[in-house]
Design an enzyme around this catalytic site. Sequence first.
Site: not given
Ligand code: CAA
Length: 637
Positions: A131, A156, A158, A340, A363, A365
Amino acid sequence: MLFQTTQEHEELRAKIRAFAEAEIKPVSMELDQTNTFPDEIVRKLGENGWMGIPYPKEYGGAGLDVISYAIAVEELSRVDGGVGVILSAHTSLGTYPIAAFGTEEQKRKYMVPLCKGEKLGAFGLTEENAGSDAGGTETTAVDKGDYYLLNGGKIFITNTPKADIYIVFAVTTPEIGTKGISAFIVEKGWEGFTPGEHYDKMGIRSSSTGPLTFNNVKVPKENLLGEEGQGFKIAMATLDGGRIGIASQALGIAQGAYEDALAYAKERVQFDNPIGVNQGISFKLADMATKLKAARMLNYSAAEMKENHLRYGKDAAMAKMYASDSALEICNDALQIFGGSGFLKGMHVEQAYRDAKITTIYEGTNEIMRVVISSYILGKIGKAHHEGSRREIRKPAPITGIRKGIIFRDGDAGAQVEALVDALKKDYDFSVTIPMDTPITQAARVVSAGRGVGERENMQLIERLARAAGAALGSSRPVAETLKYVPMDRYVGMSGQKFTGNLYIACGISGAKQHLKGIIEASTIVAINKDPNAPIFKNCDYGIVGDLNEVIPLLIDALGGEEDKKPAPPMVKIKRPKLPKPSPIGPKYVCLGCGYEYVPENGDPAAEIPAGTLFEDLPDGWTCPECSEPKSRFVQE
Ligand code: CAA
């Protein structure tokens, strides 16, 4: 800085607002109440050229800018938050990855119908164990030469099941973490790909959200998006833009609630005056208007940065976080102003209040938004893991804990059932029974039906199995709530009844987290399901992959039929198998300061050091959790 939208922006806003007022407003309440996807409205969005606003005309788009797109989502959401997210998920999640990372061929084949609104797009990233930690993806795509074989599941998502084209993330190289994830374009209708039924949600009920199941889906090589291993970055980059869409949605929902509350404050008279003359109300409205303006400025600024190809990830996260946190506050205040009346079903403000909540969750939390923003500000401090082995080490335990996980696959269905019953008879006496209506919380055994049971008449089969197994009757939530095959007090799950007895036989239950949370205490879990990828199989002690109509009659016979059972004696709880002790993976180290022992099998959860991290792999900055001595003050035991 004087920031202003252009005349073209405001003309577009007026056009979409008029459409939303004329076409969506009259049906919004009904869509919300009946949980119905607005096919006709989505078709008209396409006709108006609004399904590909920020994409070039040559690929079917409108060739407008990102602010125009934000305005469109905002205006639709002002009237109906569900319709807003349909456009947002389609445009920024379903289409963007192809626009940004697709080959010319992929753009021609997929972007054009998406942008014209002939096809609907979706984005399949989230999974049961992935997630917020999106890198924990477990769906796999194995290279088979001409194609990839896709297996696993998403939740989940969309626009499921309405969407035609899905961007799906899957592991192509296991055990190397986020760099082993790739992105694919997957079409509805491909064999083995099942977009599931949409969930019953608290808000945004006109949009549909559901699970995806991949069972040996052949994905042609040409549908790999970008390069192998680029998937995580594609997902992250896509979500950066998606967050502008969600900020717009939050903003629109809040704007609608604010406008209603403002009108009501002028017209509702108490103590001989419109309530708006009271500072208790007028100050609320002042705060609401200020938050709306601030959120809009943040969002359009992020959109403008994206349009100009600047680094906008932090700004999009700020916009999403602020707009959605504010939307909750604004809708809450708006409902308060209505008093109300606002609490009644059918009031737009009541719907907006429910619709707003999801914007702080999906997208990313708002907690993850703060992680993103702070990592831009501070850098990635405290990132202890070494990427290579992280996912291998952190494989989460199944929701129902460590289970035997024996799936009977040898021989035909008869042989599998026999093997199952032999195993069960070691612990259970099937000559005894309990009444089928025994409350779930008191039952020693339960036979439960999931959606996989199909038609109502098949419930007879489940009841017969319950009698043969000496069990009470249970179900998953949809079987009670949506299909109404059993009373509501018989559904098992996080929000339903908890089963804490001995034997739980899950028939046609896929094993959504919410259901599994209700059977954590079960001594033995048996799963019967035709989908080998159903999560229930990772959470069961025994399982058979097969058709209920074939397996259950055989099982009834093998259990000795339904008749001649004695009443069961009071339940004696059967102990669960013990957690296997992790085998040592490396030497222990002792702190010279306080004697604390670093055990690699345990890691250091307080410092987010995953279990399985060897001492030499601890980051240099790591210190003793007991006395803060540096790493250099540890000696090997
Ligand atoms: N753009 C490009 N590359 C990126 C990036 C970005 N914004 N963010 C991270 N990366 C790259 C990093 O540079 C890294 O690459 P390198 O090792 O080459 O440097 C790689 O990705 C891994 O990055 P992290 O180590 O930071 O990754 P992480 O596993 O620690 O995760 C996190 C970081 C921000 C927590 C991420 O997991 C995240 O965004 N989580 C939330 C997920 C999310 O938003 N889910 C939503 C689902 S979709 C949805 O909800 C749709 C809907 O219903 C409408």
